[in-house]
Design a protein around this motif. Structure first.
Motif, PDB file in Angstrom:
ATOM      1  N   HIS A 508     -26.925  -1.799   0.664  1.00 18.02           N
ATOM      2  CA  HIS A 508     -26.104  -2.046   1.849  1.00 18.02           C
ATOM      3  C   HIS A 508     -26.969  -2.228   3.097  1.00 18.02           C
ATOM      4  N   ASN A 545     -18.375  -4.457  -4.482  1.00 24.29           N
ATOM      5  CA  ASN A 545     -18.933  -3.350  -3.702  1.00 24.29           C
ATOM      6  C   ASN A 545     -18.704  -2.036  -4.429  1.00 24.29           C
ATOM      7  N   SER A 551     -20.543   0.055   1.920  1.00 27.07           N
ATOM      8  CA  SER A 551     -20.772  -1.014   0.959  1.00 27.07           C
ATOM      9  C   SER A 551     -19.761  -2.135   1.174  1.00 27.07           C
ATOM     10  N   TYR A 552     -18.499  -1.755   1.348  1.00 27.29           N
ATOM     11  CA  TYR A 552     -17.453  -2.754   1.602  1.00 27.29           C
ATOM     12  C   TYR A 552     -17.707  -3.481   2.925  1.00 27.29           C
ATOM     13  N   CYS A 555     -20.234  -6.210   2.499  1.00 23.76           N
ATOM     14  CA  CYS A 555     -19.630  -7.407   1.902  1.00 23.76           C
ATOM     15  C   CYS A 555     -18.817  -8.176   2.935  1.00 23.76           C
ATOM     16  N   SER A 569     -12.929  -8.800  -2.631  1.00 22.94           N
ATOM     17  CA  SER A 569     -14.072  -8.142  -3.253  1.00 22.94           C
ATOM     18  C   SER A 569     -13.610  -7.152  -4.310  1.00 22.94           C
ATOM     19  N   THR A 571     -14.093  -3.747  -6.441  1.00 25.42           N
ATOM     20  CA  THR A 571     -14.723  -2.438  -6.283  1.00 25.42           C
ATOM     21  C   THR A 571     -15.176  -1.972  -7.657  1.00 25.42           C
ATOM     22  N   TRP A 642     -23.315  -8.474  -4.835  1.00 22.03           N
ATOM     23  CA  TRP A 642     -22.850  -7.106  -5.089  1.00 22.03           C
ATOM     24  C   TRP A 642     -23.618  -6.154  -4.176  1.00 22.03           C
ATOM     25  N   ILE A 643     -22.896  -5.258  -3.552  1.00 17.02           N
ATOM     26  CA  ILE A 643     -23.531  -4.315  -2.632  1.00 17.02           C
ATOM     27  C   ILE A 643     -23.458  -2.909  -3.225  1.00 17.02           C
ATOM     28  N   SER A 644     -24.652  -2.270  -3.319  1.00 15.09           N
ATOM     29  CA  SER A 644     -24.759  -0.944  -3.919  1.00 15.09           C
ATOM     30  C   SER A 644     -25.590  -0.044  -3.003  1.00 15.09           C
TER      31      SER A 644
END
Length: 703
Positions: A508, A545, A551-552, A555, A569, A571, A642-644
């Motif tokens: 993120h 996300n 994280s969201y 995105c 998105s 989850t 993708w966000i982690s």
């Protein structure tokens, strides 16, 4: 014609014949100009024998015997050896703006003055920056000592007709023993090896009471104002000859050169750092010195000449030389440390880029004599100016930064990341300071590694990595592909071929101090995300996300930067960060005892320790690819973002790159940066390839 006995008293008190009004001249500074002033346009003086020079093929140049008291012997120059230096010149000439002009020899006139102090004197010497070219005019202006060394109305002029800079006055009558000399012409540039693009005028102030030869050069030019000031301070009760050695010492000392009494007044021989310090008179005068002499004075002359030349164009060089000479004139010191730092900067780069070696080769090609060891004086100047001690056996291998705050290469401490990257090493072989290589400056002070293959970030270039070779007990640069650098997400996207798909798994953006699930991005984190999103404009992106708010939000802002008006998105809880963690309690225990989660996680990923807290990296990484990534490629048109979180992204990136990225926080303090991670690319044949990627300027952060 009558002759008078010359005495020391006469040499001080004797003036020219009486004059009135404008004929007497004024006290004037020694001036220099690269403008093409025509000396031949001046009205010839009544007492000049001739302003022309006559030569023939067998006697046009004298043998270049480098002693200021030698008149030389004949040399056959019918065979040209060097187009710049060796040229056969015959005929009768005058000189005009540095060019020889064929002319008939001027008729000799009788001199009406009876009280000559010296009659029928033959005077010779050399005019040198590099050697002045044929066409250079050399003009002697007699000074009126009674009028405080003002120009009299008596002058003598000749032309240089040899390309080694030698000149001759065959038969002149002197009333005053004190003279001002001008050499005005083109010269051979030691830095380029070619002829200068502009005229230069160098000066000297000479006492001819006991000499029949003198040279004109950069040292005479810079010493002349100081000589006149010293005579003036004595109330005109000291002859020029008695002050010439003192003036030379003052000039040399200002450049950190100590020879035969010069030096003295300040730190390290630099008189300018201790205003008011006093040098000891040199055993020589500047007009005794020539470029190709056999002693260290010639090396000093060449060194100062090179230093001044390196300052810039002919015009800039002369302005600089005159400003230095004017500073020295007052109290014998050059005290402008800002100008010294600027000059030292130019010289260190000249040295670093091989300029001193080039100068030596240029001058050796002139075949005028052995080139003296000028390099030591040049290096002494820039190293001492920037605070470096003498390079020798005791400090061989030491690497330093420029600590002079007035230098453009200044950094306040060795590892400063945001300043100039240049560093200098005391070479073990040559015992000279030189520019250090990246390997030398980046590994200096690292000491022995802890294990074979250990990776360390560079101390100066912190974005570069080095590997420890335990067998050789040295640090080395990695082989191609041995360490992978993070590539920009936009660049990687361009490599995705038609029919291929890519999922970017990124950490993120910048967050607030709230590390819980509800923690938000900072305003800067939102801007970071939008900037990365701009690299995906025009793409149909599949976003995913973790269950964390930040994280969201990442995105959401990447989508905004890419031009999306709304965000859709997925989850994915597996992106939360605990994928590789097996026992949360043990992990927390190690975090508390061994320096935190970053230390523990990176040591696990690279060294395979803490295995009671983590799953095996290889098998667990394969499970993530098989169970989480591959099934979702069906949702990807071409691109997915993708966000982690770092606790997933670090071990996953290490797994995907087989440990070839440097995220060894336990060792190098390198950790994954915001919006960095790994690109997983699905080929048309179903194969996967992995690329470490960055959304910002760096893929890592150093903590």
């Amino acid at each position: 014609m009558s002759f008078l006995l010359w005495t020391a008293c006469d040499s001080v008190r004797y003036g020219s014949v009486p004059c009135e009004g404008d004929e007497c001249g004024d006290i004037s500074e020694i001036e220099s100009s690269d403008s093409k002033d025509s000396l031949s346009s001046e009205n010839p003086r009544k007492d000049n024998k001739s302003s022309s020079s006559s030569v023939n093929g067998s006697s046009q140049r004298e043998h270049r015997h480098r002693s200021s008291s030698s008149k030389g012997s004949g040399k056959d120059t019918s065979e040209v050896q060097n187009p710049i230096i060796d040229t056969t010149i015959t005929g009768t000439f005058t000189c005009h703006d540095g060019v020889l002009v064929p002319a008939e020899a001027a008729e000799e006139t009788e001199d009406e003055v009876a009280d000559f102090r010296r009659a029928g004197v033959a005077i010779s010497g050399f005019a040198e920056k590099g050697p002045f070219r044929y066409g250079t005019s050399v003009k002697i202006v007699e000074l009126d000592s009674v009028k405080r060394l003002a120009d009299s109305d008596r002058s003598h002029e000749t032309c240089i007709v040899a390309t080694d800079g030698s000149f001759n006055f065959a038969n002149i009558n002197l009333v005053s023993p004190y003279v001002r000399v001008e050499a005005n012409g083109f010269y051979v540039d030691e830095l380029t090896g070619g002829v200068s693009s502009s005229l230069i005028k160098l000066n000297a102030v000479v006492d001819l009471s006991k000499r029949d030869s003198f040279n004109v050069n950069m040292l005479t030019h810079m010493a002349a104002p100081r000589v006149r000031k010293l005579v003036e301070d004595s109330g005109n009760n000291q002859p020029i000859g008695s002050q010439s050695g003192r003036a030379l010492s003052d000039v040399l000392s200002s450049f950190g050169i100590s020879l035969g009494g010069s030096g003295g007044g300040g730190y390290g021989g630099f008189g300018g750092w201790n205003r008011g310090g006093q040098t000891t008179a040199s055993s020589k005068s500047a007009e005794d010195i020539s470029l190709f002499g056999s002693d260290d004075y010639s090396a000093a002359l060449l060194a100062v000449s090179v230093m001044i030349q390196s300052y810039g164009s002919v015009s800039d060089m002369l302005k600089f030389a005159n400003s230095v000479a004017d500073d020295i004139r007052g109290d014998g010191n050059w005290g402008d440390n800002s100008s010294k730092a600027k000059l030292a900067d130019k010289l260190l780069m000249l040295d670093a880029e091989g300029g001193l070696e080039k100068i030596r080769k240029n001058m050796e090609g002139w075949n005028l004599g052995k080139v003296p060891d000028f390099e030591k004086h040049v290096r002494n100047f820039w190293t001492k100016t920037h605070g470096f001690e003498t390079c020798g056996t005791m400090n061989a291998g030491q690497v330093k930064h420029v600590g002079n705050s007035q230098s453009e290469y200044f950094v306040s401490y060795y590892e400063q990341p945001d300043g100039p990257k240049i560093r200098f090493i005391c070479d073990r072989t040559t015992k000279n300071w030189r520019v250090a290589t990246d390997l030398e400056k980046d590994t200096y002070g690292l000491g022995a590694g802890d294990y074979d293959g250990q990776i360390k970030s560079g101390k100066v270039n912190q974005d570069k990595s080095y590997i420890y070779d335990q067998g050789k007990k040295t640090w080395r640069e990695p082989e191609p592909g041995e360490i992978l650098e993070f590539e920009d997400v936009g660049d990687v996207l361009k490599t995705v071929a038609a029919g291929e798909k890519v999922i970017f798994i990124l950490r993120h953006a910048e967050r607030t101090d709230d590390t819980g699930k509800s923690g938000h991005l900072t305003s800067n984190g939102k801007k970071q995300s939008q900037t990365v999103g701009e690299k995906f404009k025009g793409e149909n992106i599949y976003f995913a996300n973790s269950t964390y708010t930040r994280s969201y939000e990442t995105c959401e802002n990447v989508a905004a930067g890419a031009g999306f008006t709304s965000l859709v998105s997925d989850t994915i809880p597996d992106l939360d960060g605990a994928w590789f963690e097996k026992d949360e309690a043990k992990f927390e225990s190690y975090k508390n005892s061994d320096g935190g989660g970053w230390v523990v996680t990176s040591a696990y990923a690279y060294k395979g320790i803490y295995m009671d807290a983590f799953y095996p990296l290889k098998s667990r990484g394969e499970e993530f690819i098989t169970e989480v990534v591959k099934p979702r490629f069906e949702k990807v048109n071409k691109v997915a973002v993708w966000i982690s979180h770092d606790m997933l992204v670090v071990p996953l990136t290490v797994f995907c790159t087989d440990g070839k990225v440097n995220l060894r926080y336990f060792d190098t303090k390198q950790w994954i940066n915001y919006l960095a991670g790994v690109a997983i690319i699905l080929g048309t044949d179903g194969s996967l390839r992995y690329v470490p990627v960055k959304g910002l300027t760096s893929g890592t952060m150093t903590m």
